[in-house]
Design a protein around this motif. Sequence first.
Motif, short mmCIF file in Angstrom:
data_model
loop_
_atom_site.label_atom_id
_atom_site.label_comp_id
_atom_site.label_asym_id
_atom_site.label_seq_id
_atom_site.Cartn_x
_atom_site.Cartn_y
_atom_site.Cartn_z
N GLY A 68 41.92 53.40 -10.36
CA GLY A 68 41.23 53.71 -11.60
C GLY A 68 41.69 55.02 -12.21
O GLY A 68 42.71 55.59 -11.82
N THR A 69 40.91 55.51 -13.14
CA THR A 69 41.22 56.77 -13.82
C THR A 69 40.78 57.95 -12.97
O THR A 69 39.72 57.93 -12.37
CB THR A 69 40.50 56.82 -15.18
OG1 THR A 69 40.83 55.65 -15.92
CG2 THR A 69 40.93 58.06 -15.96
N VAL A 70 41.63 58.96 -12.92
CA VAL A 70 41.33 60.13 -12.11
C VAL A 70 41.53 61.41 -12.90
O VAL A 70 42.25 61.43 -13.90
CB VAL A 70 42.20 60.20 -10.84
CG1 VAL A 70 41.93 59.03 -9.91
CG2 VAL A 70 43.68 60.25 -11.20
N ASN A 71 40.88 62.44 -12.46
CA ASN A 71 41.19 63.80 -12.87
C ASN A 71 42.03 64.42 -11.76
O ASN A 71 41.86 64.10 -10.58
CB ASN A 71 39.92 64.61 -13.08
CG ASN A 71 39.08 64.05 -14.21
OD1 ASN A 71 39.59 63.74 -15.27
ND2 ASN A 71 37.79 63.91 -13.97
N LEU A 72 42.94 65.29 -12.14
CA LEU A 72 43.92 65.82 -11.19
C LEU A 72 43.86 67.33 -11.16
O LEU A 72 43.64 67.98 -12.20
CB LEU A 72 45.33 65.36 -11.60
CG LEU A 72 45.49 63.85 -11.58
CD1 LEU A 72 46.39 63.39 -12.71
CD2 LEU A 72 46.06 63.41 -10.25
N PHE A 73 44.09 67.88 -9.99
CA PHE A 73 43.95 69.32 -9.79
C PHE A 73 45.03 69.85 -8.86
O PHE A 73 45.51 69.14 -7.97
CB PHE A 73 42.59 69.64 -9.15
CG PHE A 73 41.41 69.07 -9.86
CD1 PHE A 73 41.02 67.76 -9.64
CD2 PHE A 73 40.69 69.84 -10.76
CE1 PHE A 73 39.94 67.22 -10.30
CE2 PHE A 73 39.59 69.31 -11.43
CZ PHE A 73 39.22 68.00 -11.20
N TRP A 74 45.35 71.10 -9.06
CA TRP A 74 46.09 71.87 -8.06
C TRP A 74 45.25 73.10 -7.73
O TRP A 74 44.84 73.83 -8.63
CB TRP A 74 47.46 72.31 -8.57
CG TRP A 74 48.52 71.28 -8.41
CD1 TRP A 74 48.98 70.39 -9.34
CD2 TRP A 74 49.28 71.01 -7.22
NE1 TRP A 74 49.97 69.60 -8.81
CE2 TRP A 74 50.17 69.97 -7.52
CE3 TRP A 74 49.31 71.58 -5.94
CZ2 TRP A 74 51.07 69.46 -6.57
CZ3 TRP A 74 50.19 71.08 -5.01
CH2 TRP A 74 51.07 70.02 -5.32
N TYR A 75 45.03 73.29 -6.44
CA TYR A 75 44.34 74.47 -5.93
C TYR A 75 45.33 75.29 -5.11
O TYR A 75 46.25 74.75 -4.50
CB TYR A 75 43.16 74.09 -5.05
CG TYR A 75 41.91 73.68 -5.81
CD1 TYR A 75 41.78 72.38 -6.30
CD2 TYR A 75 40.89 74.58 -6.04
CE1 TYR A 75 40.64 72.01 -6.99
CE2 TYR A 75 39.75 74.22 -6.74
CZ TYR A 75 39.63 72.93 -7.20
OH TYR A 75 38.50 72.56 -7.89
N VAL A 76 45.07 76.59 -5.05
CA VAL A 76 45.92 77.48 -4.26
C VAL A 76 45.05 78.32 -3.33
O VAL A 76 43.92 78.68 -3.68
CB VAL A 76 46.77 78.39 -5.17
CG1 VAL A 76 45.90 79.28 -6.05
CG2 VAL A 76 47.73 79.24 -4.35
N GLN A 77 45.57 78.56 -2.15
CA GLN A 77 44.87 79.40 -1.18
C GLN A 77 45.83 80.50 -0.75
O GLN A 77 46.75 80.27 0.04
CB GLN A 77 44.41 78.59 0.02
CG GLN A 77 43.57 79.37 1.00
CD GLN A 77 43.08 78.50 2.15
OE1 GLN A 77 43.67 77.48 2.48
NE2 GLN A 77 41.97 78.90 2.77
N TYR A 78 45.63 81.70 -1.30
CA TYR A 78 46.43 82.85 -0.89
C TYR A 78 45.97 83.32 0.48
O TYR A 78 44.81 83.10 0.85
CB TYR A 78 46.33 83.97 -1.92
CG TYR A 78 46.88 83.59 -3.27
CD1 TYR A 78 46.02 83.27 -4.32
CD2 TYR A 78 48.25 83.51 -3.49
CE1 TYR A 78 46.51 82.90 -5.55
CE2 TYR A 78 48.75 83.12 -4.72
CZ TYR A 78 47.87 82.81 -5.74
OH TYR A 78 48.36 82.43 -6.96
N PRO A 79 46.84 83.94 1.24
CA PRO A 79 46.47 84.37 2.59
C PRO A 79 45.17 85.17 2.61
O PRO A 79 45.03 86.15 1.89
CB PRO A 79 47.67 85.22 3.01
CG PRO A 79 48.81 84.67 2.22
CD PRO A 79 48.23 84.26 0.91
N GLY A 80 44.22 84.70 3.40
CA GLY A 80 42.97 85.40 3.56
C GLY A 80 42.00 85.27 2.40
O GLY A 80 40.98 85.96 2.37
N GLN A 81 42.31 84.39 1.46
CA GLN A 81 41.44 84.26 0.29
C GLN A 81 40.86 82.85 0.16
O GLN A 81 41.23 81.93 0.86
CB GLN A 81 42.21 84.63 -0.98
CG GLN A 81 42.64 86.08 -1.04
CD GLN A 81 43.22 86.44 -2.39
OE1 GLN A 81 42.90 85.81 -3.41
NE2 GLN A 81 44.06 87.45 -2.41
N HIS A 82 39.93 82.73 -0.81
CA HIS A 82 39.32 81.44 -1.08
C HIS A 82 40.31 80.51 -1.75
O HIS A 82 41.28 80.96 -2.37
CB HIS A 82 38.15 81.60 -2.06
CG HIS A 82 37.11 82.59 -1.66
ND1 HIS A 82 35.90 82.68 -2.30
CD2 HIS A 82 37.09 83.55 -0.72
CE1 HIS A 82 35.19 83.63 -1.74
NE2 HIS A 82 35.88 84.17 -0.79
#
Lengths: 114, 115
Positions: free
Chosen positions: A29-43
Motif C-alpha cells: 500500500g501507500t507509505v510515508n518514508l523516513f531517514w533517521y540518523v543516530q550520531y554517536p552517543g545521541q538520540h
Amino acid sequence: AQSVSQHNHHVILSEAASLELGCNYSYGGTVNLFWYVQYPGQHLQLLLKYFSGDPLVKGIKGFEAEFIKSKFSFNLRKPSVQWSDTAEYFCAVCPTSGTYKYIFGTGTRLKVLA
Amino acid sequence: DAGITQSPRYKITETGRQVTLMCHQTWSHSYMFWYRQDLGHGLRLIYYSAAADITDKGEVPDGYVVSRSKTENFPLTLESATRSQTSVYFCASSEHWTELSYEQYFGPGTRLTVT
C-alpha cells in the motif's frame, strides 16, 4: 510481509566523497518514508521525510533522498560528506492507513575519515 | 528541559528478574512507542500506545508488558528477564497521527544486559 532493506551495513568514506545509501521496502500500500540518523552517543533524530508530492526531498545538513515508487526505493544522498556525518542511518516506512506502525531497516553505519 | 527521557540509562540484571524501564515525555504527545535495537535487526517495535489506557502489540511483544495510566509515562516491564532480552531499548513519542506529525521523537535509550 512488510520489510525494509538497507543493503549497505557499513560504509567508509573520505571527507568530500559523495554518499548514497540504499533503502528498499516491501509493502503493498501507500507509505510515508523516513531517514533517521543516530550520531554517536545521541538520540535518533529525523533527517528527512517523504509524504507526497515532489519525490526528491531535502533534509537537514545537506542530505536529500529520492523516492522512486516503481522501484520501492528511497535512497539517501549527500554530495560531499564531512567527518561530522559519521553516524548510523536508518530508513523507515510507515503505512498511511491501518495501525501506523513504523518499520525500520537494519541501519547503515557510516564512518567518514578526516 | 522539555523532551523525552528514559531511565535507567544502563541496567544489568539477572535472568528471571523483573525489570521496568521508564519513559517520560513532556510534550503531551498522544502516541508513544517502545523499540529494541539489536545488531542485524535495526529497530523493532515492541509495543505502542495511542493514548492513555490504549496500548497495542508491535512486532516483538513476547515477554514484555506495558501500561499507560498517564499520557506522559509509558513504562516497559520485562516480567522475567531472559538473556535474549539483552538489548538497547528506545522509547519514542509522536504528537498525533496526521500527515504532518508522523515524526517520532526518540529518547536516549536504555542499555539492558541480562546475565
